[in-house]
Design a protein around this motif. Structure first.
Motif, PDB file in Angstrom:
ATOM      1  N   VAL A  37     -26.765   1.252  73.180  1.00  0.00           N
ATOM      2  CA  VAL A  37     -27.545   1.887  72.115  1.00  0.00           C
ATOM      3  C   VAL A  37     -28.993   1.429  72.235  1.00  0.00           C
ATOM      4  N   ASP A  40     -34.815   4.169  68.932  1.00  0.00           N
ATOM      5  CA  ASP A  40     -35.624   5.398  68.996  1.00  0.00           C
ATOM      6  C   ASP A  40     -36.988   5.191  68.343  1.00  0.00           C
ATOM      7  N   LEU A 160     -27.733  -0.606  63.926  1.00  0.00           N
ATOM      8  CA  LEU A 160     -27.572   0.821  64.247  1.00  0.00           C
ATOM      9  C   LEU A 160     -28.372   1.668  63.262  1.00  0.00           C
ATOM     10  N   ARG A 165     -28.861   5.422  63.892  1.00  0.00           N
ATOM     11  CA  ARG A 165     -27.538   5.824  64.337  1.00  0.00           C
ATOM     12  C   ARG A 165     -26.500   5.616  63.239  1.00  0.00           C
ATOM     13  N   GLN A 167     -23.575   7.437  63.887  1.00  0.00           N
ATOM     14  CA  GLN A 167     -22.426   7.766  64.732  1.00  0.00           C
ATOM     15  C   GLN A 167     -22.557   6.956  66.017  1.00  0.00           C
ATOM     16  N   VAL A 168     -21.449   6.452  66.529  1.00  0.00           N
ATOM     17  CA  VAL A 168     -21.484   5.708  67.791  1.00  0.00           C
ATOM     18  C   VAL A 168     -20.248   6.036  68.618  1.00  0.00           C
TER      19      VAL A 168
END
Ligand SMILES: Nc1nc2c(c(=O)[nH]1)N[C@H]1C(S)=C(S)[C@@H](COP(=O)(O)OP(=O)(O)OC[C@H]3O[C@@H](n4cnc5c(N)ncnc54)[C@H](O)[C@@H]3O)O[C@H]1N2
Ligand code: MOO
Length: 401
Positions: A37, A40, A160, A165, A167-168
């Motif tokens: 991951v 961003d 996350l 995020r 969703q993973v």
């Protein structure tokens, strides 16, 4: 009859990691991450004030004292509109972006607001960068923040969220079905009639599965008749692991192994040199690209408990992506002398003998049907086969419950 370590080797050989799948981050606690991951964003996304106070130019405070013109107030969530020039300052709140021109923040406690729109600051030793967290100093955009293989905890869910995020991709929790077999069993809410006992293994196994990181589904009680057993076993085989309790030794109604064979489950082993738990059955069905592992655990409650901790927990861990043995094993010293008698390697209940959890005291128990005595147990001591006298202080390996 195979040994415990041979049985473990066969489980390792057949319990393959499940394919990765997308999941809501909040549902994935305890699961293994199956992707890298990356962030961003930069975090912080701008040079950020770490104190409530004034954004200043450090050089203005070279003497330790200055009176500066206050040009604006910047609160968290807003952006500065003005550039700080020499002899100027901007009132700033913790978390807000540093304005152009400023290179340090002086905390409010070192300042005094003057009536003419200026602020007096007495702050010796203010250096460039003081109380500023530079942009991207925690995370830089594009950098991996969580590597594939990381086990997700609440902390990782926070990270996350920081990188956008919810969703993973993870290795999902293995789905494990539980089927308790036996004409003598009644549900936990019922008072047992003559010849009957309550189904204690079913709820215990459900709880053990959840504690081991599996997703448990209870199929209830199957009676010792082919039709009922067959239908419920067929349903149980839709899961990743089917755990059956009872019906695996040599009784006239011990139908389980033959029904499993009918449903294309191949036996891998039956019976392990172990006490309690000798009659344990293990097999596998491969059908349409999907594998289901099947454990037939002996009906005696302590045997069921022990076989789960030794074998099923390991299989759940392997399907969930662990590579090493997830058993909580320990080396302990006996708190008192102990005589072990028996022709099978034995897992014997014990409690911690001291507060440091260094020594263990074996418990008095009446064998594999005596679950109540296990209530006092903290661990299972592993004694090799054969009669032997142990002294206080002798080291024994153990499984922590
Ligand atoms: N001739 C032989 N008899 C037995 C052997 C053997 O090798 N040869 N092995 C003994 C050992 S060791 C064990 S352990 C038990 C295991 O038998 P099963 O797995 O076939 O289990 P059952 O006969 O169905 O039940 C045994 C015992 O456990 C009680 N039970 C069953 N299910 C539950 C449950 N869900 N909750 C609570 N208690 C349960 C059941 O009433 C019996 O008392 O076989 C020995 N015999
Ligand atoms: O193994 Mo049985 O498990 O002694 O009761």
């Amino acid at each position: 009859m195979i040994s415990i370590s041979e049985a473990l080797g066969l489980i390792d050989q057949h319990a393959a990691r499940l394919p990765a799948a997308p999941m809501a981050a909040l549902d994935a606690i305890g699961c293994l991450l199956a992707e890298d991951v990356a962030s961003d964003i930069d975090s912080p996304p701008y040079d950020k004030a770490m104190m409530d106070g004034y954004a200043v130019i450090a050089a203005d405070l070279a003497s330790g004292v200055a009176e500066l013109e206050v040009i604006e107030e910047i609160t968290a969530g807003n952006v500065p509109t003005k550039t700080v020039a020499p002899s100027q300052a901007a009132r700033i709140m913790t978390g807000a972006p540093i304005p152009e021109g400023a290179d340090a923040v002086v905390m409010i406690e070192l300042t005094q607001k003057l009536d003419d729109g200026r602020v007096r600051i007495e702050a010796p030793g203010i250096s460039v960068g003081k109380n500023i967290m530079p942009r991207a100093s925690s995370l830089a955009c594009g950098v991996t923040v969580l590597p594939s293989g990381k086990r997700l905890r609440a902390l990782e869910v926070g990270i996350l969220a920081e990188v956008g995020r919810d969703q993973v991709t993870v290795i999902p929790r293995p789905r494990v079905t539980v089927l308790s077999t036996g004409d003598e069993l009644v549900d936990v809410t019922e008072m047992p009639g003559p010849g009957r006992i309550r189904n204690s293994n079913g709820p215990m196994l459900m709880a053990q599965i959840a504690a081991a990181g599996g997703s448990a589904e209870d199929l209830g009680i199957a009676r010792d008749v082919r039709a009922d057993l067959s239908a419920k076993i067929a349903r149980g085989l839709e899961a990743d692991i089917l755990v059956l309790s009872g019906g695996v030794s040599a009784g006239v109604l011990d139908l389980v192994p033959s029904i499993l064979a009918e449903q294309q489950v191949t036996q891998i082993f039956h019976k392990v040199n172990l006490k309690p738990g000798k009659p344990i059955w293990f097999g596998k069905r491969d059908s349409g690209g999907k594998s289901t592992l099947v454990f037939g655990l002996p009906g005696n409650p302590v045997s069921s408990l022990v076989c789960f901790e030794l074998f099923v927990r390991r299989a759940i861990g392997l399907l969930a992506g662990l590579t090493a043995n997830d058993l909580r094993s320990a080396e302990v010293e006996l708190a008192e002398p102990f005589v072990h008698r028996g022709d099978r390697p034995t897992l014997f209940p014990a409690r911690w003998g001291d507060a440091t959890q260094r020594t263990a005291t074996p418990l008095a128990w009446k064998g594999s049907a005596d679950l109540a005595a296990m209530g006092a147990a903290d661990l299972l001591l592993q004694f090799p086969a054969g009669d032997a006298e142990y002294r206080a202080g002798d080291r024994v390996s153990a499984i922590v419950l």
